[in-house]
Design a protein around this motif. Structure first.
Motif, short mmCIF file in Angstrom:
data_model
loop_
_atom_site.label_atom_id
_atom_site.label_comp_id
_atom_site.label_asym_id
_atom_site.label_seq_id
_atom_site.Cartn_x
_atom_site.Cartn_y
_atom_site.Cartn_z
N ALA A 202 0.80 -1.22 0.00
CA ALA A 202 0.00 0.00 0.00
C ALA A 202 0.83 1.27 0.00
O ALA A 202 0.37 2.33 -0.43
CB ALA A 202 -0.94 0.00 1.21
N MET A 203 2.09 1.21 0.44
CA MET A 203 2.92 2.43 0.54
C MET A 203 3.97 2.51 -0.57
O MET A 203 4.89 3.34 -0.50
CB MET A 203 3.60 2.47 1.92
CG MET A 203 4.63 1.39 2.17
SD MET A 203 3.96 -0.28 2.31
CE MET A 203 2.93 -0.08 3.76
N LEU A 204 3.82 1.67 -1.59
CA LEU A 204 4.82 1.64 -2.66
C LEU A 204 4.26 2.15 -3.98
O LEU A 204 3.07 2.03 -4.25
CB LEU A 204 5.32 0.19 -2.86
CG LEU A 204 5.95 -0.48 -1.65
CD1 LEU A 204 6.33 -1.91 -1.99
CD2 LEU A 204 7.16 0.30 -1.14
N TRP A 211 7.05 -3.21 -8.13
CA TRP A 211 6.90 -2.36 -6.96
C TRP A 211 8.20 -1.58 -6.78
O TRP A 211 9.29 -2.15 -6.79
CB TRP A 211 6.61 -3.19 -5.71
CG TRP A 211 5.23 -3.78 -5.71
CD1 TRP A 211 4.91 -5.09 -5.73
CD2 TRP A 211 3.99 -3.06 -5.70
NE1 TRP A 211 3.55 -5.26 -5.73
CE2 TRP A 211 2.95 -4.02 -5.72
CE3 TRP A 211 3.65 -1.71 -5.70
CZ2 TRP A 211 1.60 -3.68 -5.72
CZ3 TRP A 211 2.31 -1.36 -5.71
CH2 TRP A 211 1.30 -2.33 -5.72
N GLY A 212 8.01 -0.27 -6.65
CA GLY A 212 9.18 0.60 -6.59
C GLY A 212 9.40 1.19 -5.21
O GLY A 212 9.26 0.52 -4.18
N ALA A 213 9.71 2.47 -5.19
CA ALA A 213 10.11 3.15 -3.96
C ALA A 213 8.90 3.55 -3.10
O ALA A 213 7.76 3.53 -3.55
CB ALA A 213 10.95 4.38 -4.30
N ILE A 343 12.01 -4.95 0.39
CA ILE A 343 11.73 -5.77 -0.79
C ILE A 343 11.81 -7.25 -0.45
O ILE A 343 10.97 -8.06 -0.88
CB ILE A 343 12.68 -5.41 -1.96
CG1 ILE A 343 12.30 -6.24 -3.20
CG2 ILE A 343 14.14 -5.65 -1.58
CD1 ILE A 343 13.07 -5.83 -4.44
N ILE A 344 12.80 -7.62 0.38
CA ILE A 344 12.93 -9.02 0.79
C ILE A 344 11.79 -9.42 1.71
O ILE A 344 11.18 -10.49 1.56
CB ILE A 344 14.29 -9.25 1.49
CG1 ILE A 344 15.44 -8.92 0.54
CG2 ILE A 344 14.40 -10.68 2.01
CD1 ILE A 344 16.80 -8.99 1.18
N PHE A 345 11.49 -8.54 2.65
CA PHE A 345 10.40 -8.79 3.60
C PHE A 345 9.07 -8.96 2.86
O PHE A 345 8.31 -9.89 3.12
CB PHE A 345 10.30 -7.63 4.60
CG PHE A 345 9.16 -7.74 5.56
CD1 PHE A 345 9.26 -8.52 6.70
CD2 PHE A 345 7.95 -7.08 5.31
CE1 PHE A 345 8.20 -8.62 7.59
CE2 PHE A 345 6.89 -7.19 6.18
CZ PHE A 345 7.01 -7.96 7.33
#
Length: 367
Positions: A202-204, A211-213, A343-345
């Motif tokens: 939701a915050m990306l 999916w970016g920053a 990103i890993i999480f």
């Protein structure tokens, strides 16, 4: 020997119930050659059993006015086990009782002596399973025992059982439905995981179909509010329709569809498959989850007023629990999403949810 059991459900204007009668003791009481293992008992002796039961179930008001008793469906159970007597079967009888107009539903004499009038050592356990005003509903697995009907040995008589239930309230019933909504989410792992799959991305921002920053606090909170609002509107609509019996779908397909919504959301959390359509999908998936929520209320035999309050209270409980989950998890995800570890999480979390969703889907299909 096995005891009889009377299980009552207290409604706004009537009391319904279920009687559980051990066939061996029933045979002794009615003086007929009843086969304890007969599957066709009700078919062969249906009218006889009904006449017998109506003669021995005599609820009345404290001033002696008789209640109206109606017998419903009857059937014989599979074998049950008693450590002392071995296997036995029971005759289950559904019934309802209606007091005379303007008489107190919660205080009356339950003059009941089925089996006991002939089998002196028999006992009848009287329990309450549902009493909305007291906050007791059939969703709970426990019964509230209110007494035992048994022979008074010194006098040799069967005392008339007096039912005097505590006066409940609309407020108490409403509060219990709020708690039920909270518990439904707290104990529903699939619903909790669905909320988490919605929160993960939701915050990306979406960049090159990936999916970016981190998109910033304002946009993240705005996205969250839109998604949660859409999901709330969706499940509230089908909760209302389902609980009101305007929409009635089989449980199993709904449970499978819920697993599918988690699977799709988890895949989206791993890699965006419907970018900028999260709000629309959250609302659509909310419709499916609302039908599962409604299943909890459809089993309750409530009046229109009680059902309206139950829908409102249950939905408030759902929203409160969802809000608690979001307030705990979302700030942590916001902080973590601003690090290179997110990103890993996110990917590990999405993969775990994909595996669980597939497992649930397969399990519910083959059940």
């Amino acid at each position: 020997m096995p005891s009889s059991m009377v299980v009552l459900k207290v409604h706004e204007k009537s009391i319904s119930g279920e009687i559980q009668l051990p066939l061996g003791e029933l045979q002794s009481a009615i003086g007929m050659g009843v086969d304890d293992h007969s599957e066709r008992l009700v078919e062969r002796l249906g009218d006889t059993l009904r006449h017998y039961l109506m003669a021995h179930i005599r609820p009345r008001s404290f001033d002696g006015k008789a209640w109206t008793v109606t017998l419903g469906k009857m059937w014989v159970t599979e074998d049950k086990t008693n450590r002392a007597t071995g296997d036995y079967r029971e005759l289950i009888v559904m019934f309802s009782m209606v007091p005379p107009e303007h008489y107190d539903l919660r205080n009356f004499y339950f003059d009941y002596d089925v089996i006991l009038h002939q089998v002196a050592s028999h006992q009848i356990l009287v329990n309450i399973k549902e009493d909305w005003q007291q906050g007791l509903i059939s969703e709970d697995s426990t019964l509230q025992q209110i007494g035992v009907i048994a022979l008074d040995v010194p006098t040799g008589k069967i005392p008339v059982f007096q039912v005097s239930l505590q006066q409940g309230s609309i407020w108490q019933g409403f509060k219990n439905m709020v708690v039920l909504g909270i518990d439904h989410i707290a104990e529903g792992t699939d619903h909790i995981l669905f909320i988490l799959t919605l929160l993960l991305p939701a915050m990306l921002m979406v960049e090159d179909k990936k999916w970016g920053a981190y998109k910033g606090l304002k946009l993240s909170v705005l996205t969250l509010l839109k998604i949660v609002t859409a999901f709330t509107i969706g499940h509230s609509l089908t909760l209302l329709l389902g609980a009101s019996q305007w929409l009635n779908l089989p449980v199993k397909p709904i449970e499978v569809c819920i697993a599918i919504t988690i699977l799709i959301s988890a895949i989206h959390a791993f890699k965006p498959i419907y970018p900028k359509r999260e709000v629309l999908l959250a609302g659509s998936f909310g419709l499916i989850h609302g039908m599962a929520f409604a299943e909890t209320l459809t089993n309750l035999e409530l009046s229109v007023k009680q059902m309206v309050l139950s829908i409102l209270g249950f939905n408030i409980g759902i929203e409160l629990m969802q809000l608690c989950i979001i307030l705990v998890i979302f700030p942590l995800l916001l902080l973590l999403s601003q690090t290179r570890y997110y990103i890993i999480f996110r990917q590990i979390g999405a993969v775990v949810m994909i595996i669980m969703a597939i497992g649930w889907m397969v399990e519910r299909i083959i059940e």
